[in-house]
Motif scaffolding. Structure first.
Motif, PDB file in Angstrom:
ATOM      1  N   ALA A 129       0.822  -1.239   0.250  1.00  0.00           N
ATOM      2  CA  ALA A 129       0.141  -0.123  -0.022  1.00  0.00           C
ATOM      3  C   ALA A 129       0.883   1.206   0.033  1.00  0.00           C
ATOM      4  O   ALA A 129       0.486   2.302  -0.737  1.00  0.00           O
ATOM      5  CB  ALA A 129      -0.835   0.014   1.301  1.00  0.00           C
ATOM      6  N   ALA A 130       1.983   1.173   0.622  1.00  0.00           N
ATOM      7  CA  ALA A 130       2.886   2.246   0.560  1.00  0.00           C
ATOM      8  C   ALA A 130       3.820   2.680  -0.436  1.00  0.00           C
ATOM      9  O   ALA A 130       4.466   3.562  -0.926  1.00  0.00           O
ATOM     10  CB  ALA A 130       3.834   2.456   1.932  1.00  0.00           C
ATOM     11  N   ASP A 131       3.995   1.432  -1.237  1.00  0.00           N
ATOM     12  CA  ASP A 131       4.742   1.451  -2.720  1.00  0.00           C
ATOM     13  C   ASP A 131       4.216   2.140  -3.640  1.00  0.00           C
ATOM     14  O   ASP A 131       3.117   1.937  -3.911  1.00  0.00           O
ATOM     15  CB  ASP A 131       5.010  -0.035  -2.783  1.00  0.00           C
ATOM     16  CG  ASP A 131       6.289  -0.090  -3.802  1.00  0.00           C
ATOM     17  OD1 ASP A 131       7.095   0.940  -3.896  1.00  0.00           O
ATOM     18  OD2 ASP A 131       6.484  -1.167  -4.524  1.00  0.00           O
ATOM     19  N   ASP A 132       4.992   2.859  -4.380  1.00  0.00           N
ATOM     20  CA  ASP A 132       4.581   3.610  -5.394  1.00  0.00           C
ATOM     21  C   ASP A 132       5.579   3.622  -6.637  1.00  0.00           C
ATOM     22  O   ASP A 132       6.701   4.183  -6.751  1.00  0.00           O
ATOM     23  CB  ASP A 132       4.195   5.165  -5.092  1.00  0.00           C
ATOM     24  CG  ASP A 132       3.663   5.769  -6.135  1.00  0.00           C
ATOM     25  OD1 ASP A 132       3.616   5.178  -7.616  1.00  0.00           O
ATOM     26  OD2 ASP A 132       3.150   7.050  -6.121  1.00  0.00           O
ATOM     27  N   PRO A 133       5.486   2.540  -7.420  1.00  0.00           N
ATOM     28  CA  PRO A 133       6.499   2.216  -8.493  1.00  0.00           C
ATOM     29  C   PRO A 133       6.732   3.479  -9.478  1.00  0.00           C
ATOM     30  O   PRO A 133       7.803   3.522 -10.161  1.00  0.00           O
ATOM     31  CB  PRO A 133       5.868   1.077  -9.285  1.00  0.00           C
ATOM     32  CG  PRO A 133       5.035   0.346  -8.489  1.00  0.00           C
ATOM     33  CD  PRO A 133       4.360   1.648  -7.503  1.00  0.00           C
ATOM     34  N   LYS A 134       5.681   4.611  -9.268  1.00  0.00           N
ATOM     35  CA  LYS A 134       5.929   5.608 -10.348  1.00  0.00           C
ATOM     36  C   LYS A 134       6.899   6.764  -9.881  1.00  0.00           C
ATOM     37  O   LYS A 134       7.313   7.409 -10.596  1.00  0.00           O
ATOM     38  CB  LYS A 134       4.439   6.426 -10.510  1.00  0.00           C
ATOM     39  CG  LYS A 134       3.422   5.452 -11.185  1.00  0.00           C
ATOM     40  CD  LYS A 134       2.107   6.226 -11.379  1.00  0.00           C
ATOM     41  CE  LYS A 134       0.869   5.292 -11.667  1.00  0.00           C
ATOM     42  NZ  LYS A 134      -0.287   6.106 -11.601  1.00  0.00           N
ATOM     43  N   LEU A 135       7.434   6.454  -8.543  1.00  0.00           N
ATOM     44  CA  LEU A 135       8.227   7.261  -7.886  1.00  0.00           C
ATOM     45  C   LEU A 135       9.737   6.956  -8.292  1.00  0.00           C
ATOM     46  O   LEU A 135       9.880   5.776  -8.448  1.00  0.00           O
ATOM     47  CB  LEU A 135       7.900   7.517  -6.378  1.00  0.00           C
ATOM     48  CG  LEU A 135       6.769   8.138  -6.063  1.00  0.00           C
ATOM     49  CD1 LEU A 135       6.688   8.020  -4.476  1.00  0.00           C
ATOM     50  CD2 LEU A 135       6.527   9.540  -6.315  1.00  0.00           C
ATOM     51  N   GLU A 136      10.574   7.937  -8.221  1.00  0.00           N
ATOM     52  CA  GLU A 136      11.910   7.543  -8.243  1.00  0.00           C
ATOM     53  C   GLU A 136      12.331   6.885  -6.962  1.00  0.00           C
ATOM     54  O   GLU A 136      11.579   6.589  -5.978  1.00  0.00           O
ATOM     55  CB  GLU A 136      12.814   8.865  -8.581  1.00  0.00           C
ATOM     56  CG  GLU A 136      12.564   9.472  -9.786  1.00  0.00           C
ATOM     57  CD  GLU A 136      13.379  10.652 -10.019  1.00  0.00           C
ATOM     58  OE1 GLU A 136      14.497  11.113  -9.219  1.00  0.00           O
ATOM     59  OE2 GLU A 136      13.388  11.219 -11.125  1.00  0.00           O
ATOM     60  N   ALA A 137      13.424   6.161  -6.982  1.00  0.00           N
ATOM     61  CA  ALA A 137      13.950   5.379  -6.112  1.00  0.00           C
ATOM     62  C   ALA A 137      14.170   5.814  -4.479  1.00  0.00           C
ATOM     63  O   ALA A 137      13.401   5.357  -3.723  1.00  0.00           O
ATOM     64  CB  ALA A 137      15.252   4.637  -6.118  1.00  0.00           C
ATOM     65  N   GLU A 138      14.403   7.194  -4.296  1.00  0.00           N
ATOM     66  CA  GLU A 138      14.690   7.686  -3.182  1.00  0.00           C
ATOM     67  C   GLU A 138      13.227   7.923  -2.468  1.00  0.00           C
ATOM     68  O   GLU A 138      12.998   7.516  -1.354  1.00  0.00           O
ATOM     69  CB  GLU A 138      15.493   8.812  -3.296  1.00  0.00           C
ATOM     70  CG  GLU A 138      15.883   9.346  -1.757  1.00  0.00           C
ATOM     71  CD  GLU A 138      17.100   9.965  -1.685  1.00  0.00           C
ATOM     72  OE1 GLU A 138      17.185  11.123  -0.709  1.00  0.00           O
ATOM     73  OE2 GLU A 138      17.945  10.086  -2.456  1.00  0.00           O
ATOM     74  N   PRO A 139      12.340   8.910  -3.072  1.00  0.00           N
ATOM     75  CA  PRO A 139      11.031   8.951  -2.607  1.00  0.00           C
ATOM     76  C   PRO A 139      10.258   7.748  -2.316  1.00  0.00           C
ATOM     77  O   PRO A 139       9.541   7.641  -1.465  1.00  0.00           O
ATOM     78  CB  PRO A 139      10.482  10.237  -3.321  1.00  0.00           C
ATOM     79  CG  PRO A 139      11.195  10.011  -4.533  1.00  0.00           C
ATOM     80  CD  PRO A 139      12.566   9.555  -4.458  1.00  0.00           C
ATOM     81  N   ARG A 140      10.325   6.858  -3.403  1.00  0.00           N
ATOM     82  CA  ARG A 140       9.807   5.588  -3.283  1.00  0.00           C
ATOM     83  C   ARG A 140      10.246   4.802  -1.876  1.00  0.00           C
ATOM     84  O   ARG A 140       9.457   4.132  -1.111  1.00  0.00           O
ATOM     85  CB  ARG A 140      10.074   4.497  -4.403  1.00  0.00           C
ATOM     86  CG  ARG A 140       9.306   3.175  -4.591  1.00  0.00           C
ATOM     87  CD  ARG A 140       9.473   2.885  -5.778  1.00  0.00           C
ATOM     88  NE  ARG A 140       8.944   1.377  -5.818  1.00  0.00           N
ATOM     89  CZ  ARG A 140       9.078   0.321  -6.755  1.00  0.00           C
ATOM     90  NH1 ARG A 140       9.863   0.762  -7.715  1.00  0.00           N
ATOM     91  NH2 ARG A 140       8.354  -0.768  -6.654  1.00  0.00           N
ATOM     92  N   LEU A 141      11.350   4.749  -1.671  1.00  0.00           N
ATOM     93  CA  LEU A 141      11.892   4.105  -0.567  1.00  0.00           C
ATOM     94  C   LEU A 141      11.346   4.684   0.835  1.00  0.00           C
ATOM     95  O   LEU A 141      11.398   4.049   1.785  1.00  0.00           O
ATOM     96  CB  LEU A 141      13.406   3.827  -0.390  1.00  0.00           C
ATOM     97  CG  LEU A 141      13.831   2.703  -1.326  1.00  0.00           C
ATOM     98  CD1 LEU A 141      15.367   3.048  -1.589  1.00  0.00           C
ATOM     99  CD2 LEU A 141      13.813   1.410  -0.549  1.00  0.00           C
ATOM    100  N   THR A 142      11.596   6.151   0.695  1.00  0.00           N
ATOM    101  CA  THR A 142      10.888   6.888   1.837  1.00  0.00           C
ATOM    102  C   THR A 142       9.736   6.424   2.276  1.00  0.00           C
ATOM    103  O   THR A 142       9.389   6.289   3.458  1.00  0.00           O
ATOM    104  CB  THR A 142      11.150   8.317   1.731  1.00  0.00           C
ATOM    105  OG1 THR A 142      12.520   8.680   1.413  1.00  0.00           O
ATOM    106  CG2 THR A 142      10.693   9.253   2.804  1.00  0.00           C
TER     107      THR A 142
END
Length: 409
Positions: free
Chosen positions: A92-105
């Protein structure tokens, strides 16, 4: 040495004599599973009775059996629900559309939020999974593999040049740091806790790991000579057997046989199985205290002392990898007076380590617990292979957790 699981037992959720009629809630089954998960995580699977769980929920034992046929079915349901909900929270927290750093955050925050919400039952699978039958354990493990991959994907994107083995290790380290909050009850506000976990996880992700050792070939190299003391042999074999099959499933006869003596001879050294367990914990606490003192005497700075303690702790744990899981899962089997005494020793060892770190001391204790988690979880990932290269990698992760890693410009 390590933090405690809660010493509190179950308390009835329904006051005695309450005449108010109650409707059966729609989520009764989920409620039962949550209560069971918390009880098993805090006190261990074997000491908890079905009637206690039923009383906590506010129902009778027979009413509980309408939902679950036995205590084992409750354990399976609790472990399965915990794994599925953790995986759901990550997805639910994962967003593959984001770049790696904000996605990991976002991922770190989502997993941390959920783990904090279920903090009291969050360590169930970690410590009680050996009581699951192979088929159930394998099915639940699939969910944890999926969780690991959910976190690993953006780590690969963040560090595209990293060796796949390093990505696996960094993923395990991040999840371990978040999961470490289930080991202890140190108080910290949710806002501060999430910020601290974010800082710890990003320190891990920025860590440059030392090179991994080459794949092991042939039989492992055995170092050291066996002790001849039967008392020491009994302590060593007892911890191995407790770790493999659990305290309640182990017998004095089996422990004695592993040390080459019969059951009656065991009682010449230890009055009971609980005495064996307490002696093993005491010995470990003493070794940690000695290691702390040696590190302090050799250190050139407080930070250097913290890393030296980490190194000693990792080497000690890799030499006897069963001791920490046994501590977390079997501590409640000791008499209350022995629990209190051991807990005081172990808290002092943690404080000795935490006092070497700069900043807020409550947060420092969280960092120490997260560093201990690296030894357990990363150690499991590499099968506690104690070659110097592996120990150096674990030490690097512990150092990152304890002291942080500055972001490169």
């Amino acid at each position: 040495m390590v933090a405690e699981r809660s010493e509190l037992g179950l308390a009835s959720a329904r006051p005695d004599g309450d005449p108010t009629p109650r409707r059966r809630p729609k989520n009764r089954k989920v409620q039962i599973v949550r209560v069971a998960a918390r009880a098993f995580a805090e006190r261990g699977y074997h000491p908890v009775g079905v009637d206690e769980i039923a009383a906590e929920v506010g129902i009778s034992g027979p009413a509980l059996y309408r939902h679950f046929k036995n205590k084992y079915a409750l354990l399976v349901a609790a472990a399965e629900m915990g794994a599925q909900q953790l995986l759901d929270a990550a997805r639910a927290a994962d967003d593959p559309k984001l770049e790696a750093e904000p996605r990991l955050t976002k991922l770190i925050r989502g997993i941390a939020d959920y783990t904090n919400e279920v903090r009291r039952e969050g360590g169930l699978y970690r410590w009680e999974r050996r009581y699951l039958e192979r088929e159930d354990r394998d099915r639940i493990r699939v969910m944890y593999v999926a969780l690991h991959e959910t976190v690993a994907v953006p780590i690969r994107e963040l560090r595209p040049d990293a060796d796949p083995v390093d990505v696996t290790l960094l993923t395990a380290a991040v999840l371990s740091a978040i999961g470490s909050i289930t080991h202890h009850r140190t108080a910290l506000s949710t806002t501060r806790l999430c910020a601290l976990l974010d800082d710890i996880c990003w320190s891990i992700l920025r860590t440059e790991l030392p090179p991994a050792p080459p794949p092991a070939t042939g039989d492992p190299i055995l170092r050291g000579l066996p002790v001849i003391s039967k008392r020491e042999q009994l302590l060593t074999e007892a911890i191995r057997i407790f770790g493999r099959q659990g305290y309640h499933e182990a017998s004095i006869e089996e422990i004695g046989a592993a040390a080459g003596i019969n059951a009656s001879s065991v009682y010449r050294y230890f009055s009971s199985k609980a005495d064996l367990l307490a002696a093993a914990f005491n010995r470990t606490g003493e070794r940690v205290a000695i290691g702390n003192a040696e590190a302090l005497s050799e250190a050139t700075s407080r930070a250097d002392a913290a890393v030296r303690i980490a190194d000693r702790f990792a080497r000690m744990t890799f030499a006897m990898p069963e001791i920490l899981p046994v501590y977390f899962s079997e501590f409640s089997n000791l008499p209350a007076s022995e629990q209190h005494r051991l807990r005081s020793i172990q808290r002092q060892n943690v404080l000795e380590w935490a006092n070497l770190l700069d900043g807020d001391q409550v947060e420092a204790r969280f960092r120490v617990q997260a560093a201990i988690g690296q030894v357990i979880d990363v150690g499991r990932r590499i099968h506690f292979d104690g070659r110097p290269e592996n120990l150096a990698r674990v030490r690097a992760l512990m150092q990152a957790v304890l002291l942080g890693v500055e972001e490169k410009s």
